[in-house]
Design an enzyme around this catalytic site. Structure first.
Site, PDB file in Angstrom:
ATOM      1  N   ASP A 180      -6.525   1.737  -8.492  1.00  0.00           N
ATOM      2  CA  ASP A 180      -5.240   2.069  -7.880  1.00  0.00           C
ATOM      3  C   ASP A 180      -4.116   1.180  -8.420  1.00  0.00           C
ATOM      4  OD1 ASP A 180      -6.876   0.196  -6.345  1.00  0.00           O
ATOM      5  OD2 ASP A 180      -5.256   0.124  -4.881  1.00  0.00           O
ATOM      6  N   GLU A 218       0.853  -1.190   0.000  1.00  0.00           N
ATOM      7  CA  GLU A 218       0.000   0.000   0.000  1.00  0.00           C
ATOM      8  C   GLU A 218       0.890   1.242   0.000  1.00  0.00           C
ATOM      9  OE1 GLU A 218      -3.242   0.512  -0.047  1.00  0.00           O
ATOM     10  OE2 GLU A 218      -4.183  -1.411   0.482  1.00  0.00           O
ATOM     11  N   HIS A 253      -3.334  -2.903  -8.493  1.00  0.00           N
ATOM     12  CA  HIS A 253      -4.637  -3.456  -8.121  1.00  0.00           C
ATOM     13  C   HIS A 253      -5.605  -3.362  -9.295  1.00  0.00           C
ATOM     14  CE1 HIS A 253      -7.703  -3.801  -4.565  1.00  0.00           C
ATOM     15  NE2 HIS A 253      -7.618  -4.897  -5.282  1.00  0.00           N
TER      16      HIS A 253
END
Length: 219
Positions: free
Chosen positions: A118, A70, A108
């Site tokens: 994303d 992330e 993603h």
């Protein structure tokens, strides 16, 4: 595989709290803050719930076959240099430890086209490719004129394009235009309209040079 995400939250601290909250039922192996700080949240050999439904090549259970990263980002801002440099160092380590090929470092949006976007259009995939950390079309892939047999810049063989995208890895259950949108988000983030000869040339170049399941197919 490695799947890159953005948090779409106001701060890295808020994202860490959410990723560590049991009720959120979401997690990732790493979070990279805007200043380059790397937070490890799940061991690399453990499953993290970061990808959800989707596919890449032959893989249909992405969570069990991937490491999730992330990036702290509000979904609209550029990715700072310190964050990108930290991501590159993190990827180099992961790819070396787990023998991950560059064609299996994805976003993603690649594994879940139409459902996720994303790390978004501001993410610099070409920069990673120049460092051998993902893949990118060759400089000669864009045609100067329409592909042979096509009538114009918007004329392209939909079946041929979809076949090339699937060889690249876009095997998720999604309509051809959705697969194209995910591919464009990687290599032509500002392209609009129907598929054209450039899309076809880029996809076929990627499919030829980086077929995602080449190693398995030749084994």
């Amino acid at each position: 595989m490695v799947v890159i995400h953005y948090t779409a939250m106001a701060s890295a601290e808020a994202a860490v709290r959410r990723l560590c909250a049991p009720e959120a039922e979401v997690s990732a192996h790493y979070l990279v803050a805007e200043d380059g700080t790397v937070v490890r949240m799940v061991d690399e050999d453990a499953r993290a719930w970061h990808a959800g439904a989707g596919a890449w090549g032959e893989v249909s259970d992405v969570n069990s076959r991937s490491i999730g990263i992330e990036l702290a980002n509000d979904a609209a801002s550029p990715f700072p240099e310190a964050q990108m440099a930290a991501l590159e160092a993190l990827l180099q380590g992961i790819m070396g430890r787990w023998h991950v090929s560059p064609c299996r470092v994805i976003g993603h949006s690649d594994t879940a086209p139409g459902r996720k976007i994303d790390p978004g259009p501001r993410f610099d995939w070409r920069r990673l490719a120049l460092r051998g950390l993902t893949v990118w079309p060759g400089a000669s892939a864009v045609p100067d004129s329409p592909v042979s047999g096509e009538e114009g810049p918007r004329g392209t063989d939909a079946a041929r394009l979809t076949a090339a995208l699937r060889r690249c890895g876009y095997t998720a259950d999604a309509a051809p235009d959705v697969l194209l949108a995910a591919f464009r988000l990687r290599v032509r983030p500002h392209a609009l309209g129907p598929a054209d000869a450039v899309d076809l040339a880029l996809a076929e170049d990627m499919a030829r040079r980086f077929p995602v399941d080449r190693v398995r197919a030749s084994a």
